[in-house]
Design a protein around this motif. Structure first.
Motif, short mmCIF file in Angstrom:
data_model
loop_
_atom_site.label_atom_id
_atom_site.label_comp_id
_atom_site.label_asym_id
_atom_site.label_seq_id
_atom_site.Cartn_x
_atom_site.Cartn_y
_atom_site.Cartn_z
N GLY A 81 8.41 12.09 40.41
CA GLY A 81 9.22 11.05 40.94
C GLY A 81 9.44 11.31 42.49
O GLY A 81 8.99 10.65 43.52
N LYS A 82 9.66 12.55 42.76
CA LYS A 82 9.44 13.07 44.28
C LYS A 82 8.46 13.29 44.94
O LYS A 82 8.25 12.91 46.02
N ILE A 83 7.28 13.46 43.87
CA ILE A 83 5.99 13.70 44.66
C ILE A 83 5.22 12.39 44.89
O ILE A 83 4.89 12.03 46.15
N MET A 84 5.69 11.52 44.06
CA MET A 84 5.40 10.00 44.00
C MET A 84 5.96 9.54 45.70
O MET A 84 5.30 8.82 46.31
N ARG A 85 7.22 9.93 45.50
CA ARG A 85 7.96 9.24 46.83
C ARG A 85 7.40 9.87 48.19
O ARG A 85 6.97 9.14 49.28
N ILE A 86 7.09 11.12 48.23
CA ILE A 86 6.35 11.72 49.42
C ILE A 86 5.08 11.28 49.54
O ILE A 86 4.68 11.02 50.79
N SER A 87 4.28 10.97 48.59
CA SER A 87 2.81 10.27 48.46
C SER A 87 3.09 8.80 49.32
O SER A 87 2.16 8.56 50.01
N ALA A 88 3.89 8.24 48.99
CA ALA A 88 4.26 6.92 49.44
C ALA A 88 4.39 7.10 50.95
O ALA A 88 3.86 6.12 51.77
N GLY A 89 5.44 7.88 51.29
CA GLY A 89 5.77 8.15 52.65
C GLY A 89 4.36 8.41 53.49
O GLY A 89 4.11 7.97 54.56
N LEU A 90 3.41 9.27 52.81
CA LEU A 90 2.20 9.46 53.39
C LEU A 90 1.49 8.06 53.63
O LEU A 90 0.63 8.01 54.78
N GLY A 91 1.47 7.32 52.82
CA GLY A 91 0.67 5.91 53.05
C GLY A 91 1.29 5.34 54.05
O GLY A 91 0.58 4.69 54.95
N PHE A 92 2.63 4.99 54.10
CA PHE A 92 3.33 4.36 55.05
C PHE A 92 3.09 5.16 56.55
O PHE A 92 2.77 4.19 57.71
N LEU A 93 2.99 6.56 56.46
CA LEU A 93 2.62 6.99 57.84
C LEU A 93 1.08 6.59 58.21
O LEU A 93 0.86 6.45 59.68
N GLY A 94 0.26 6.62 57.18
CA GLY A 94 -1.22 5.93 57.72
C GLY A 94 -1.21 4.74 58.34
O GLY A 94 -1.78 4.30 59.29
N SER A 95 -0.33 3.80 57.80
CA SER A 95 -0.15 2.50 58.27
C SER A 95 0.49 2.53 59.79
O SER A 95 -0.16 1.87 60.77
N LEU A 96 1.32 3.64 59.90
CA LEU A 96 1.72 3.78 61.34
C LEU A 96 0.68 4.01 62.42
O LEU A 96 0.70 3.58 63.51
N MET A 97 -0.09 4.85 61.89
CA MET A 97 -1.34 5.35 62.73
C MET A 97 -2.16 4.24 63.16
O MET A 97 -2.58 4.12 64.29
N ALA A 98 -2.38 3.12 62.31
CA ALA A 98 -3.02 2.14 62.80
C ALA A 98 -2.47 1.36 63.64
O ALA A 98 -2.86 0.59 64.70
N VAL A 99 -0.92 0.96 63.54
CA VAL A 99 -0.19 0.30 64.32
C VAL A 99 -0.44 0.86 65.91
O VAL A 99 -0.49 0.23 66.86
N PHE A 100 -0.42 2.05 66.00
CA PHE A 100 -0.29 2.87 67.17
C PHE A 100 -1.95 3.18 67.81
O PHE A 100 -1.70 3.27 68.91
N PHE A 101 -2.58 3.38 67.19
CA PHE A 101 -3.78 3.86 67.89
C PHE A 101 -5.26 2.82 67.50
O PHE A 101 -5.86 2.79 68.20
N ILE A 102 -5.13 2.01 66.53
CA ILE A 102 -6.47 1.29 66.19
C ILE A 102 -6.48 0.04 67.02
O ILE A 102 -5.39 -0.78 67.04
N LYS A 103 -7.62 -0.29 67.66
CA LYS A 103 -7.82 -1.24 68.62
C LYS A 103 -9.13 -2.03 68.14
O LYS A 103 -10.26 -1.05 68.09
N ASN A 104 -9.16 -3.11 68.00
CA ASN A 104 -10.40 -3.89 67.59
C ASN A 104 -11.50 -3.62 68.63
O ASN A 104 -12.61 -3.74 68.44
N SER A 105 -11.21 -3.72 69.80
CA SER A 105 -12.14 -3.76 71.11
C SER A 105 -12.86 -2.47 71.08
O SER A 105 -13.89 -2.47 71.66
N ALA A 106 -12.19 -1.32 70.38
CA ALA A 106 -12.92 -0.10 70.34
C ALA A 106 -13.91 0.07 69.38
O ALA A 106 -14.69 0.94 69.22
#
Length: 515
Positions: free
Chosen positions: A484-509
């Motif tokens: 359960g703890k490992i899966m919650r850490i894994s979930a957190g890593l998925g949410f971190l990935g989403s945040l990377m797209a929010v901050f860095f990904i631009k369609n124009s690039a």
């Protein structure tokens, strides 16, 4: 550079050879996860041995895949691709005949060398050969087919594992690889950059290989000897320093395996950070989900493999469509929503406790797998398109290598760090479980000593009757807590990935045919 239409004869042969070769490499990871219980029993492997069997391949892949991409750009993508396939076939055959953990680890390293030449070649061949306006669709098709085969790996692995034929997970690569070589030799034209005069970055390859190996060794030794052991902190410090040395080498090299100027493009950097976090979560989540099902929940290895079929169906249905959407509207929104959904799926899976076994699948594991599958289906093709579309065609092999290397590095760190954490979580939970059980200190030490084997922990022979049943239950409860703890850490890593797209990904690039 001349390109061909995706639907043309040449385009279809390029796609077929790329998909077949990539599938060989990807199927190994998922199928091997499912047969680990059989392999562990047959080779008398410890829990740490299992992580090394997984990481030996990933370490070589991560260290050399960047050179593999550069070699393709320099010497010819088809030629290097074919050499990689041949080495991978030889490594697979050797793994199938391995008689011990040590020899299996060695031959897995040989597989990793082949994979390092082969994997970046597939995407680079597609990127440089298919018309720019169809590139996203082509990558989506590649993603869909390779992921379907990859996720079909657990079913195949489960069937072989239950039949005691886990070695055939390696042997099956041989005919697939041979067919891919025949197609490439007869139907696909050579593509390379005629103007490149770069030499190979061997110093960088050595630095990253030794650095990753040292860090991995340090984390895998932690459960056995503790963080305060000289073995652990020496390995971790040495590994960290070598990774810093790798960055310095890349900065000063005239022909770096990882050109640092690529990271000046924030979209390229963000897509690779997203890749690292998401695939670290994916790797750890799928590994512990499979171990939980087989070793604790009472699933057979085949039943465990079949539980991923909803994921496969979603990939077939959605991945190509997602690639086309990324072509039309840009990848940003898909790369925000997809990893967030994947993280949510892993979070849902983290709350599954002891179940009634396969009969309870639909109300326990199924909802989380569906949400996770939806997230990955909307992510894979747009993510690849963002990486490949944010650099010039000249760097297509290198960009593919960087992204694939980060995927493998993410898996190495997930296996090493979360594997070590899982043992610590398991041990802590077990100590709580047996605190009020009437055992003497020696018996308690024997019980806790089995923690390193996680779900394969065996009750000491000195315990019988009700004590044996109680400890078996304690092992299961402790594994579920750690899971359960490992899966919650894994979930957190998925949410971190989403945040990377929010901050860095631009369609124009991300431009079609950028070059």
């Amino acid at each position: 550079m001349a390109t061909v239409a995706l639907g043309s004869k040449a385009g279809k042969w390029i796609m077929a050879s790329s998909i077949m070769a990539s599938a060989m490499a990807f199927i190994d990871a998922t199928a091997l996860n499912v047969v680990l219980p059989s392999l562990q029993k047959n080779l008398n492997a410890s829990g740490t041995d299992l992580f090394w069997i997984l990481n030996a391949y990933l370490l070589m892949l991560a260290a050399l895949i960047l050179i593999g991409g550069s070699l393709g750009d320099k010497l010819g993508r088809k030629k290097v691709f074919m050499v990689g396939i041949l080495i991978f076939i030889v490594g697979s055959a050797a793994c199938g005949f391995a008689s011990s953990v040590t020899t299996l680890v060695m031959f897995r390293m040989l597989q990793g060398i082949g994979g390092a030449l082969m994997i970046p070649g597939s995407l680079s061949l597609i990127s440089s050969s298919i018309n720019p306006n169809e590139r996203g669709k082509a990558i989506g098709t590649w993603s869909a087919f390779t992921t379907v085969v990859t996720m079909g790996g657990p079913v195949l692995g489960g069937a072989f594992g239950d039949a005691g034929l886990w070695r055939y997970i390696f042997f099956i690569n041989i005919p697939i690889g041979i067919f891919a070589l025949i197609i490439l030799a007869k139907q696909v034209k050579e593509i390379k950059d005629e103007d490149t005069k770069q030499s190979l970055d061997l110093a960088g390859a050595v630095a990253i290989a030794l650095g990753l190996a040292a860090v991995t060794f340090g984390f895998l030794r932690t459960p056995a000897v503790g963080l305060s052991s000289w073995q652990v902190y020496t390995s971790l410090i040495t590994g960290a320093l070598l990774l810093v040395v790798f960055v310095v080498i890349e900065k000063k090299s005239k022909s770096p395996m990882m050109p640092l100027q690529l990271f000046s493009n924030l979209t390229f950097s963000g897509a690779n950070l997203l890749t690292f976090f998401l695939y670290a979560g994916l790797g750890a989540g799928m590994l512990f989900l499979g171990l939980n099902m087989v070793q604790v929940q009472g699933y057979s290895q085949l039943q465990s493999g079949l539980t991923f079929l909803p994921f496969t169906v979603l990939m077939i249905s959605i991945a190509r469509f997602a690639g086309a959407l990324a072509d039309k509207h840009g990848p940003r929104l898909l790369l925000i929503a997809g990893p967030a959904l994947a993280g949510l799926g892993l979070l849902i899976l983290s709350f599954v406790k002891q179940t009634a076994g396969p009969s309870g699948y639909w109300t326990t594991f199924f909802p989380g797998i569906v949400v996770f599958g939806l997230g990955m289906s909307f992510t894979v093709a747009p993510l690849t398109a963002a990486v490949m579309g944010s650099v010039s065609d000249h760097f297509s092999g290198t960009a593919s290598g960087v992204n694939n290397a980060l995927t493998r590095i993410a898996n190495v760190f997930a296996n090493a760090i979360l594997g070590a954490l899982a043992v610590l979580f398991f041990t802590g939970a077990l100590q709580g479980e047996i605190k009020n059980i009437k055992l003497n200190n020696k018996q308690k030490q024997e019980v806790i000593k089995q923690s390193v084997n996680l779900g394969n922990a065996k009750v000491p022979d000195t315990l019988t009757g009700q004590d044996k049943i109680t400890i078996q239950t304690a092992y299961k409860n402790s594994f579920i807590t750690a899971y359960g703890k490992i899966m919650r850490i894994s979930a957190g890593l998925g949410f971190l990935g989403s945040l990377m797209a929010v901050f860095f990904i631009k369609n124009s690039a991300v431009k079609k045919g950028k070059g």
